[in-house]
Design a protein around this motif. Structure first.
Motif, PDB file in Angstrom:
ATOM      1  N   VAL A 215     -11.674   0.137   3.359  1.00  0.00           N
ATOM      2  CA  VAL A 215     -10.538  -0.760   3.573  1.00  0.00           C
ATOM      3  C   VAL A 215     -10.153  -1.438   2.258  1.00  0.00           C
ATOM      4  O   VAL A 215      -8.980  -1.496   1.887  1.00  0.00           O
ATOM      5  N   ALA A 218      -8.286   0.907   0.000  1.00  0.00           N
ATOM      6  CA  ALA A 218      -6.909   1.135   0.455  1.00  0.00           C
ATOM      7  C   ALA A 218      -6.023  -0.065   0.157  1.00  0.00           C
ATOM      8  O   ALA A 218      -4.870   0.082  -0.251  1.00  0.00           O
ATOM      9  N   LEU A 219      -6.592  -1.265   0.334  1.00  0.00           N
ATOM     10  CA  LEU A 219      -5.789  -2.467   0.119  1.00  0.00           C
ATOM     11  C   LEU A 219      -5.395  -2.625  -1.346  1.00  0.00           C
ATOM     12  O   LEU A 219      -4.373  -3.221  -1.661  1.00  0.00           O
ATOM     13  N   LYS A 221      -5.006  -0.016  -3.465  1.00  0.00           N
ATOM     14  CA  LYS A 221      -4.324   1.171  -3.978  1.00  0.00           C
ATOM     15  C   LYS A 221      -2.814   0.960  -3.960  1.00  0.00           C
ATOM     16  O   LYS A 221      -2.245   0.552  -2.952  1.00  0.00           O
ATOM     17  N   LYS A 224       0.074   2.305  -1.121  1.00  0.00           N
ATOM     18  CA  LYS A 224      -0.455   2.419   0.249  1.00  0.00           C
ATOM     19  C   LYS A 224       0.215   1.392   1.139  1.00  0.00           C
ATOM     20  O   LYS A 224       0.327   0.215   0.776  1.00  0.00           O
ATOM     21  N   THR A 226      -0.499  -0.551   4.079  1.00  0.00           N
ATOM     22  CA  THR A 226      -1.684  -0.847   4.891  1.00  0.00           C
ATOM     23  C   THR A 226      -1.330  -1.601   6.157  1.00  0.00           C
ATOM     24  O   THR A 226      -0.589  -2.574   6.132  1.00  0.00           O
ATOM     25  N   ALA A 228      -2.990  -3.281   9.746  1.00  0.00           N
ATOM     26  CA  ALA A 228      -4.174  -3.665  10.512  1.00  0.00           C
ATOM     27  C   ALA A 228      -3.781  -3.798  11.973  1.00  0.00           C
ATOM     28  O   ALA A 228      -2.643  -4.147  12.283  1.00  0.00           O
ATOM     29  N   PHE A 263      -3.037  -6.965   4.135  1.00  0.00           N
ATOM     30  CA  PHE A 263      -2.385  -5.963   4.980  1.00  0.00           C
ATOM     31  C   PHE A 263      -0.882  -6.226   5.019  1.00  0.00           C
ATOM     32  O   PHE A 263      -0.450  -7.368   5.198  1.00  0.00           O
ATOM     33  N   LYS A 264      -0.087  -5.159   4.865  1.00  0.00           N
ATOM     34  CA  LYS A 264       1.365  -5.326   4.846  1.00  0.00           C
ATOM     35  C   LYS A 264       1.882  -5.658   6.233  1.00  0.00           C
ATOM     36  O   LYS A 264       2.810  -6.435   6.394  1.00  0.00           O
ATOM     37  N   PHE A 349      -2.004   3.547   5.791  1.00  0.00           N
ATOM     38  CA  PHE A 349      -3.441   3.401   6.035  1.00  0.00           C
ATOM     39  C   PHE A 349      -3.613   2.449   7.213  1.00  0.00           C
ATOM     40  O   PHE A 349      -3.231   1.279   7.135  1.00  0.00           O
ATOM     41  N   ALA A 351      -6.030   0.413   9.639  1.00  0.00           N
ATOM     42  CA  ALA A 351      -7.387  -0.087   9.861  1.00  0.00           C
ATOM     43  C   ALA A 351      -7.433  -0.808  11.205  1.00  0.00           C
ATOM     44  O   ALA A 351      -6.593  -1.651  11.484  1.00  0.00           O
ATOM     45  N   ASP A 377      -7.490   5.269  10.061  1.00  0.00           N
ATOM     46  CA  ASP A 377      -8.221   5.639   8.851  1.00  0.00           C
ATOM     47  C   ASP A 377      -9.557   4.928   8.713  1.00  0.00           C
ATOM     48  O   ASP A 377     -10.482   5.445   8.107  1.00  0.00           O
TER      49      ASP A 377
END
Lengths: 575, 161
Positions: A215, A218-219, A221, A224, A226, A228, A263-264, A349, A351, A377
Motif C-alpha cells: 500500500v 502504491a501511495l 508511486k 497511481k 489510489t 481505499a 488515498f485519492k 490501485f 486497497a 490490489d
C-alpha cells in the motif's frame, strides 16, 4: 439454587455450585491471570498460571479448572502463589525469542504483560530453546512456532469453535509444536485462513501477513490512482484500538484518516454490499422461479467459500456466483468508474480495509483477477490500518469526520449490517420482498436472524411463497446444514454462512483483546447505523440504480456476469 | 480401498484411533500419509489430530522402515561404556540421524533405552543379531556386511521402542 459460601483472600464470596474458583474470584473483582483458559470451553489446566493456594490442599490448584466447595479458603496472592506464577513466566520466556522490541505484538502481548506484572528482571533459566522456521506459505497468515508458548488456544479455536482442525499439538515433550499435519505450509492444510487463531493467540506466534508495504509503495508511486474502501465491520471496531468504548462508530474519522494517508478516493464497501444484494437477491429469485439449485448459499465470506471448496466441493453449485462486496467494488472501480473518469484501469490501485484475513487470500484468487488484473490490489486488516495511522503520525482521536467520496460511497442501512451474522440475509429479504411483491416491507428488523445463536432459522411468507432461510453463525456450525443439503433433505431456500462467530465484526483482522461482549457491542453498533439511516433497503440506493442504468443494464445481465460474478472449484483432498 | 483395515471399526468412533493406527502400521510397516487422510475421514477426527497422535507415541512411524533396522542401546550401562560415540559413528557412517532411514532404504537407525544385555555393553542390534562390547572401529564392517546382504525376509512390525 443453594449457593456455595467460600472465602477468597479473606473476602466472603457466594458462588453457584460448579463454578470455578476463577469465576468466583472474578465475581468479587479479584482477577487471576490466565493463559490457556478460554471462556465457555472445557478447561484444560495446561499453563498453571492461574494457580492459587487452597487451605488444606498440599499443592497449588489451577483455579480455572477447580470448582468451588462450601467453606473453601482460597488465597490468590500468597507469596507462594506469586513465586510459582513468576517461575512459570520465567520458564516460558526462556523458551521464547527475546525480540519484543521488534515484535508485532509488543505492547499487546499476554506473555509480555505477565512478565511486567510479575516483575521478571533476569534470565534465571538460560538453556536450550526451540528453533522453528516461520510458515509464510499462505496468503493471509504467518505462523511462527518459535513464539508459541503452547497454551493451545489456537488449536481449540480451530478445532472446537471453528471445527476446522488445521493445526494441533504434534510430537511431544520438548519437541512439542503446534503445527499442521506433516508440518506443511498452511496453504496446503485444511486452514481456511479465518484468523480466529490470531484473535486468541497470546503472543505473535500467529499473525496476519502484512500488506502495508504494498500500500505504501502504491501511495508514493506517481500516476497511481489510489482508492481505499472500508468494510462495514471496521468502523464498529477500530475505535477500540484508541481506547474508545466498545461499539463506537468511527466512520467519519476513518474516512479522514484514509484521505490523510494519501488515498485519492475513499469509497465505501457498503455501496458494493447494496450492489451485491441486487445481484444476489435476483439470483435467488431466478433460482426459485426456474427451479435451479437450491438452497442457495451466500458468497460474501471467502473463508466460508474456501471451506466449502475444500470439504464440500460437490456442493459448489449451491453458492451464489456473486463476488464478495469488496471484490465487486474493486471490479466496478476498474471498469465503470475508470471509464467514467477517463482513467486507465492499470493505474488504479484498490486497497480494501477489512476486518478479515481471508480477504487477502481472496484478492489473490485467480478467478478474481479478471483481464489479468486483480479486482483488489491489497487488503489491510483493521489492525494494519491502525499501525499505518500510527506510523504516519495520524492522531485518530483528533480527526474530524468526513464523508465517503460520491458515486461509490453511498449506501443504505441494509449494507451496514453486512458486517454481522444475519445481516446479508436480512438485507436480501428486504430486497426480495420488494422485488416479488412490489411493496415495501414495513417491518425491517428480522429478529429471528439476529444474535449469536449457531444456526438461526426463519420462514418468511412473501405473497404466498414461503421462503425457508437459515443463517449459520460460525463455520463450526456449517457441517450440520451442509450434510442435510448433501443428503437432499434440506428444506431451506437460502442459507447465509459467516465463517467467524458473530460475523465480520469478529473477523480475524480485528483488534486483539479479550474484553467481554466485544462481539455483541460491535454488532449493536452496526444495527444502530442501520437504524439511523433514512434509506434502509438496498433497492433505494440511487447510485446503484444509476450504475445499472449507465453500465450494467439490469441485475444478472451479461455484463454484470462478466464483472460481478465469479466461479469456484472443487478442492477436496478425498472425493 | 483399505476396507480391510476399517471393517473392524465403527465409523466416527474417535476412540478407535489408536488401535486403527496400529492396524495400519501392521500392514504397511509405517503410517503412509494417504492412509492417515482416510483414517481421519473415517474416525471424524481432523488430520492434524491424527497426525498429532501419530507423532506423540513412539510406537508409530511416519516413514517406511529400511531393509535393516539398527537399534542402538542408550541405556545407563551402555552410556557409561560409550554408546554416545557408537551412535555418533553410526550417524556419520549412514549420513542420517537417529530415527531416520537411509536414502537407499537399506538401514533404519533407532535409539532404544535398554536391550537388557548390559553385561556386553555397549551393544547394538541389527535386525535380530546382537553386537556386544562394540567399538567404533567395527562399525563400518558390520554395515558393509548388511548392506550387501540380499533383501531380508519379511519385516516384522515396526519399532519396539
Amino acid at each position: 439454587m443453594k449457593m456455595v459460601e467460600l472465602t477468597i483472600n479473606k473476602i466472603k464470596v457466594k458462588a453457584e455450585p460448579g463454578m470455578t474458583i476463577l469465576d468466583a474470584a472474578k465475581s468479587v473483582g479479584i482477577s487471576i491471570p490466565t493463559l490457556c483458559h478460554m471462556k465457555d470451553l472445557f478447561p484444560t489446566g495446561a499453563c498453571r498460571i492461574c494457580s492459587v493456594e487452597v487451605e488444606g490442599q498440599r499443592n497449588l490448584i489451577p483455579s480455572c479448572a477447580y470448582p468451588v466447595y462450601e467453606g473453601m479458603k482460597v488465597e490468590t496472592n500468597s507469596s507462594r502463589v506469586l513465586r510459582a506464577r513468576k517461575t512459570i513466566v520465567e520458564l516460558l520466556i526462556e523458551n521464547h525469542p527475546q525480540d519484543c522490541l521488534i515484535c508485532v505484538r509488543s505492547g499487546n502481548c499476554e506473555l509480555q504483560n505477565l512478565s511486567i506484572k510479575y516483575g521478571v528482571r533476569e534470565h534465571r533459566y538460560a538453556g536450550e530453546s526451540r528453533q522453528h522456521a516461520v510458515d509464510l506459505s499462505s496468503a493471509s497468515l504467518e505462523r511462527d512456532p518459535a513464539k508459541c508458548i503452547l497454551c493451545g488456544r489456537c488449536t481449540r479455536a480451530c478445532n472446537e469453535i471453528q471445527k476446522i482442525g488445521a493445526i494441533d499439538f504434534t510430537n511431544r515433550g520438548f519437541k512439542t509444536i503446534v503445527t499442521t499435519p506433516y508440518n506443511k505450509g498452511l496453504n496446503v492444510s485444511d486452514c481456511i485462513l479465518c484468523g480466529q487463531c490470531i484473535l486468541v493467540c497470546p503472543t505473535a506466534a500467529l499473525r496476519e501477513k502484512s500488506a502495508m508495504k504494498d500500500v505504501a509503495t502504491a501511495l508514493e508511486k506517481k500516476g497511481k490512482f489510489t482508492v481505499a474502501q472500508v468494510a462495514p465491520a471496521v468502523r464498529a471496531s477500530l475505535g477500540e484500538e484508541y481506547n474508545m468504548p466498545l461499539g463506537t462508530d468511527v466512520t467519519g474519522k476513518l474516512v479522514t484518516g484514509l484521505r490523510r494517508l494519501g488515498f485519492k478516493k475513499v469509497f465505501d464497501t457498503n455501496f458494493a454490499a447494496d450492489l451485491t444484494i441486487w445481484e444476489e437477491a435476483n439470483e435467488l429469485i431466478h433460482r426459485i422461479q426456474t427451479r435451479g439449485i437450491l438452497p442457495m448459499f451466500t458468497s460474501c465470506c471467502p473463508g466460508w467459500v474456501k471451506y466449502l471448496e475444500q470439504n464440500y466441493g460437490d456442493l459448489i453449485g449451491h453458492v451464489s456466483s456473486c463476488k464478495s462486496p469488496h471484490e465487486m467494488l474493486g471490479a466496478v472501480t476498474k471498469t465503470y468508474y475508470a471509464k467514467k473518469m477517463g482513467l486507465d484501469p492499470e493505474d488504479i490501485f484498490v486497497a480494501s480495509i477489512m476486518p478479515c484475513t481471508v480477504k487477502k487470500y481472496e484478492s489473490e484468487r485467480p478467478e478474481l483477477s479478471g483481464n489479468a488484473m486483480q479486482d483488489v490490489d491489497a487488503v489491510l486488516t483493521t489492525r494494519e490500518l491502525v499501525r499505518y495511522f500510527n506510523l504516519t503520525g495520524i492522531d485518530f482521536d483528533d480527526l474530524d469526520s468526513d464523508d465517503f467520496d460520491s458515486t461509490l460511497g453511498e449506501s443504505t442501512g441494509a449494507a451496514a449490517i453486512f458486517g454481522t451474522s444475519g445481516g446479508v440475509m436480512e438485507a436480501a429479504l428486504r430486497y426480495a420482498y420488494f422485488t416479488l411483491t412490489g411493496q415495501h416491507l414495513d417491518i425491517l428488523d428480522f429478529d429471528a436472524v439476529r444474535g449469536l445463536t449457531g444456526i438461526k432459522e426463519a420462514s418468511v411468507d412473501i405473497n404466498g411463497l414461503t421462503l425457508n432461510i437459515a443463517v449459520v453463525n460460525g463455520i463450526g456450525n456449517a457441517a450440520q446444514v451442509l450434510d442435510e443439503v448433501r443428503a437432499g433433505k434440506s428444506k431451506y431456500h437460502f442459507v447465509e454462512v459467516m465463517a467467524c462467530p458473530g460475523g465480520c465484526i469478529n473477523g480475524g483482522g480485528q483488534p486483539i483483546h479479550q474484553k467481554q461482549d466485544k462481539v455483541i457491542k460491535r454488532m449493536k453498533a452496526l444495527y444502530e447505523i442501520d437504524k439511523k439511516m433514512v434509506k434502509r433497503r438496498s433497492y433505494e440506493n440511487e447510485h446503484v440504480k444509476t450504475l445499472y442504468k449507465e453500465f450494467f443494464g439490469e441485475p444478472g445481465s451479461h455484463k454484470s456476469h462478466e464483472i460481478l460474478h465469479t466461479t469456484y472449484q472443487d478442492k477436496r483432498k478425498i472425493k | 480401498m483399505h476396507s480391510e483395515i476399517f471393517k473392524n471399526y465403527t465409523q466416527n468412533d474417535k476412540s478407535a484411533i489408536i488401535p486403527l493406527l496400529q492396524d495400519v502400521q501392521q500392514i504397511y510397516g509405517y503410517l503412509p500419509e494417504k492412509v492417515l487422510l482416510e483414517v481421519a475421514k473415517f474416525t471424524g477426527l481432523a488430520l492434524s489430530r491424527v497426525y498429532g497422535i501419530a507423532t506423540f507415541y513412539n510406537q508409530f512411524r511416519l516413514t517406511p522402515l529400511g531393509e535393516n533396522i539398527i537399534r542402538v542401546c542408550r541405556g545407563t550401562a551402555c552410556h557409561v561404556k560409550g554408546s554416545a560415540n557408537i551412535l555418533y559413528t553410526l550417524e556419520q557412517e549412514l549420513k542420517i540421524q537417529a530415527g531416520e532411514t537411509t536414502r537407499d532404504k537399506k538401514f533404519t537407525l533407532e535409539v532404544v533405552s535398554c536391550i537388557g544385555a548390559c553385561s556386553i555393553a555397549p551393544v547394538i542390534t541389527v535386525n535380530d543379531d546382537y553386537f556386544g562390547r562394540l567399538t567404533t572401529k567395527e562399525i563400518p564392517g558390520i554395515l558393509k556386511k548388511y548392506a550387501n546382504k540380499p533383501k531380508a525376509e519379511t519385516k516384522k512390525e515396526g519399532s519396539a521402542s
